[in-house]
Design a protein around this motif. Structure first.
Motif, PDB file in Angstrom:
ATOM      1  N   ASP A 117       0.827  -1.217   0.000  1.00 42.09           N
ATOM      2  CA  ASP A 117       0.000   0.000   0.000  1.00 42.09           C
ATOM      3  C   ASP A 117       0.855   1.258   0.000  1.00 42.09           C
ATOM      4  O   ASP A 117       0.489   2.269  -0.612  1.00 42.09           O
ATOM      5  N   GLN A 118       1.982   1.199   0.687  1.00 38.91           N
ATOM      6  CA  GLN A 118       2.853   2.361   0.782  1.00 38.91           C
ATOM      7  C   GLN A 118       3.876   2.430  -0.352  1.00 38.91           C
ATOM      8  O   GLN A 118       4.707   3.331  -0.387  1.00 38.91           O
ATOM      9  N   GLN A 119       3.764   1.478  -1.265  1.00 38.70           N
ATOM     10  CA  GLN A 119       4.700   1.390  -2.388  1.00 38.70           C
ATOM     11  C   GLN A 119       6.151   1.299  -1.898  1.00 38.70           C
ATOM     12  O   GLN A 119       7.060   1.936  -2.427  1.00 38.70           O
ATOM     13  N   VAL A 120       6.336   0.492  -0.835  1.00 37.33           N
ATOM     14  CA  VAL A 120       7.656   0.203  -0.282  1.00 37.33           C
ATOM     15  C   VAL A 120       8.006  -1.240  -0.645  1.00 37.33           C
ATOM     16  O   VAL A 120       7.161  -2.136  -0.521  1.00 37.33           O
ATOM     17  N   ASN A 121       9.220  -1.474  -1.091  1.00 40.64           N
ATOM     18  CA  ASN A 121       9.611  -2.813  -1.479  1.00 40.64           C
ATOM     19  C   ASN A 121       9.767  -3.698  -0.241  1.00 40.64           C
ATOM     20  O   ASN A 121      10.626  -3.463   0.612  1.00 40.64           O
ATOM     21  N   TYR A 122       8.947  -4.709  -0.163  1.00 44.53           N
ATOM     22  CA  TYR A 122       8.895  -5.589   1.009  1.00 44.53           C
ATOM     23  C   TYR A 122      10.217  -6.339   1.210  1.00 44.53           C
ATOM     24  O   TYR A 122      10.803  -6.326   2.301  1.00 44.53           O
TER      25      TYR A 122
END
Length: 719
Positions: free
Chosen positions: A654-659
């Motif tokens: 959702d935060q467009q952060v690479n997991y």
């Protein structure tokens, strides 16, 4: 022997032949056969018929030459007198001089004068018609040949020939020019016909009929009447046959053209569609709007005076209005964006207060091409409606007024959609195939708001850099350069009565000088990139800035405005430099990602020791209980933090952060340990089977401080 009255040819000889057959005028036959013995009055009546023939020079002598006292010169003098003072004699006049001569006539009571029996329709001898415009310009229009048995009258109209052996004459189908100009295909409606209608007072009109309307008499009658074609019911039957025949003929002659579904550049950038006009190097031609573009095309047309519009537009040339002027230059910049390689971008004008002229900038931009207010969208329009309007406008500027109430997520979706240059593909509901996607574009969207969307986007996700760099946002401050009363008069009245002229002037120049225009864009963009030190990250800002400045320079050279472009350019460079300072590239801190996740989901956290008390063999009561789902477990005694895999992965998405990258960086910091199975509710009444979780070591307070969570008391806990 022929005579011409308007479109009708009177054939005196035809009347003679018909008289012999019993279908013509017995009175004329009597005069012709007995001219040696009839009295002067009856001869004069017969002469009045011949006198109005176009071959009267022969006819008047044929009806007179067997009279014993015949004199050629006297006959011609008498004819001149008849033409000057009279008209073809009526049947009642013939009956007065030859009572009983009309007995048994099948035409008795149906015609007023024998000349009507010789009426035939004169066919046009050319397929070209001179058209005079309102400004006196004369052009030649080609009219296609009508399908047999129809033909065009000498002075216009549609007529139908009788069968070869029939006794009746040609009949009038419609008194004015009416014909199919083009056969086209509408992507939504299928085959269509572009109809041209010429009325004596209204001039040339064009409208479109679908194949369904042409092939249905009831629908055809309604559609034609709607466009000013008024005929009685029988004529509609012939009109239907005539139009269908025209379409069939055209199928042999030429391939159907495709109706335009959007405005802007087409055919390898050699033409530009602007409303209902196709602008080319060879001139401006009519381009029938399709069902997709019809509503918007009606808003794109010149109204009022070009000079009065310039008076309003040039108000933005005053000092202190550079921000307003740059926004309005989007009208000229948007058609150039495709030549920078970009698909779309957004310029957003902001100020927390009303009355700064943000909306007026949008109206002025729209007015270059059409209606100042109707051409734009508003924030209440649905997302799909905004996307549809983008697709129709294509290379023309798209404006959305007052988007303040648009949510961060909606704006994020819109920003990405605009930059991608097309709407989403969708499947048909009744078939396993995709719907025809006609929503694509390459242009600039100009919007206004009371709040910054840079700030809104930062609340939506940790790193909104993608949206930020597609958005060129700046403040429009209040200015006293235009007095209130002057602004009301010019923007609220004069602008709404005068608009839509400059677009044609500007686009015609682009079409005729495209290579020079492209070169100028490259030079302007290189100059901006050098002065602002742009990188690839700011490519959207660079393209938008170059297009608006280039368009402004061209428009000034064309006399469209008189703005001080160097001053506007200096304002722009300063503004872009400030934006680079304010909108920094994101620096991802993986510990901040965990901290944000915990703060967002604090109501879903459990704080409880992981080990049993050795003295009592019991686990201490939890200090914090979850209010809903259980995502987080922290054990103060072991200093371990557990987060469910699914919840953290969804948050990163959702935060467009690479997991994966986030976990890797936390692993390098020796904070993330491993993924394990864990009974998240162990030690409480919520104890449940194990789930997959991420285990973090919070013992290093330098990186992950959990003391505040451990000291939190759950006052609502029943444990």
């Amino acid at each position: 022997m022929e005579a011409l009255v308007k479109n009708k040819v009177k054939r005196f000889k035809t009347i003679m032949v018909k008289s012999v057959q019993g279908t013509g005028c017995a009175q004329l036959l009597h005069c012709y056969q007995n001219q040696h013995s009839i009295d002067y009055n009856l001869w004069r009546s017969a002469l009045s018929i011949a006198a109005f023939c176009i071959d009267k020079d022969t006819a008047i002598h044929k009806i007179s030459e067997n009279y014993p006292g015949y004199d050629r010169y006297e006959t011609e003098v008498k004819v001149d007198d008849l033409i000057r003072t009279g008209a073809p004699h009526y049947c009642t006049t013939f009956q007065r001089w030859n009572p009983g001569g009309c007995n048994g006539c099948t035409h008795k009571g149906r015609i007023k004068t024998p000349i009507m029996l010789g009426v035939e329709i004169a066919e046009a001898d050319t397929d070209e018609v001179e058209v005079v415009s309102e400004d006196g310009e004369v052009t030649v229009e080609h009219i296609p040949e009508y399908p047999f048995p129809f033909f065009r009258g000498k002075n216009g109209g549609v007529y139908k020939r009788p069968p070869p052996d029939a006794e009746e004459e040609a009949t009038q189908v419609y008194e004015h020019d009416l014909y199919i100009h083009k056969r086209m295909v509408d992507p939504a409606l299928g085959d269509t016909a572009v109809i041209r209608l010429r009325l004596p007072r209204d001039g040339l009109k064009e409208f479109v009929l679908t194949a369904n309307e042409v092939f249905s008499k009831d629908k055809l009658r309604q559609a034609l009447a709607q466009h000013g074609v008024y005929t009685h019911k029988k004529q509609y039957d012939d009109l239907s046959i005539y139009l269908i025949g025209s379409l069939k003929t055209m199928q042999f002659d030429k391939k159907a053209e495709t109706m335009r579904t959007q405005f802007g550049w087409t055919e390898a950038d050699s033409k530009f569609i602007l409303g209902d006009r196709e602008i080319t190097k060879d001139g401006v031609f009519y381009s029938p709007p399709s069902s997709y573009t019809k509503d918007v095309a009606e808003m794109i047309s010149p109204v009022g005076s070009y000079e009065k519009w310039k008076e309003v537009f040039n108000l933005y040339g005053r000092p202190g209005l550079e921000a307003n002027a740059f926004g309005a230059l989007t009208a000229f910049g948007s058609p150039l964006l495709k030549f920078t390689g970009m698909k779309g971008a957004i310029i957003n004008l902001i100020h927390q207060s009303a009355g700064t002229g943000k909306s007026t900038v949008l109206y002025l931009c729209n007015s270059v091409y059409g209606h100042p207010t109707e051409l734009g969208s508003i924030w209440k329009d649905t997302f799909n409606a905004k996307i549809h309007r983008l697709g129709v406008l294509n290379n023309l500027p798209n404006t959305i007024d007052e988007i303040t109430n648009t949510t961060s997520q909606e704006f994020s979706d819109l920003a990405y959609s605009i930059s991608q240059g097309r709407g989403k593909n969708r499947m048909k509901s009744n078939a396993n195939e995709a719907r025809l996607n006609l929503t694509s574009w390459t242009g600039i969207t100009l919007s206004s708001a009371n709040a910054s969307f840079y700030e809104k986007l930062s609340t939506l996700k940790s790193s909104p850099d993608g949206e930020n760099m597609r958005l060129l946002e700046y403040h429009v401050h209040k200015s006293d350069a235009i007095e209130t009363q002057e602004g009301k008069e010019m923007f609220d009245h004069q602008l709404l009565e005068n608009y839509g002229h400059a677009g044609d002037v500007y686009i015609q120049y682009l079409v005729n000088n495209l290579e020079d225009v492209k070169e100028l864009i490259r030079k302007v963009q290189a100059k901006i990139d050098k002065e602002v030190q742009f990188t690839s990250r700011e490519r959207f800002w660079s393209a938008v800035a170059a297009c608006n400045i280039t368009g402004g320079l061209i428009a000034k050279d064309l006399g469209i405005h008189n703005w001080d472009m160097p001053t506007i350019y200096a304002w722009l460079v300063k503004t872009l430099n400030n934006m680079r300072e304010e909108i920094k590239p994101p620096t991802l801190n993986p510990l901040m990602v965990i901290g944000d996740f915990i703060n967002t989901n604090i109501q879903k956290a459990l704080v409880v020791n992981g080990k049993e008390d050795k003295r009592t063999n019991m686990t201490a009561n939890p200090t914090l209980m979850p209010k809903g789902e259980l995502y987080i477990r922290y054990e103060p005694d072991t200093k371990y933090l557990f987060i469910t895999v699914n919840s953290f992965k969804k948050y990163c998405t959702d935060q467009q952060v690479n997991y994966k990258d986030t976990l890797k960086q936390l692993k390098d910091l020796q904070v993330y340990v491993e993924s394990v199975n864990k009974r998240m509710g162990k030690g409480t009444q919520l104890d449940s089977p194990g789930v997959r979780v991420l285990a973090f070591d919070a013992s290093n307070s330098e990186y992950l401080q959990m003391d505040s969570l451990a000291n939190h008391e759950d006052r609502d806990s029943n444990v």
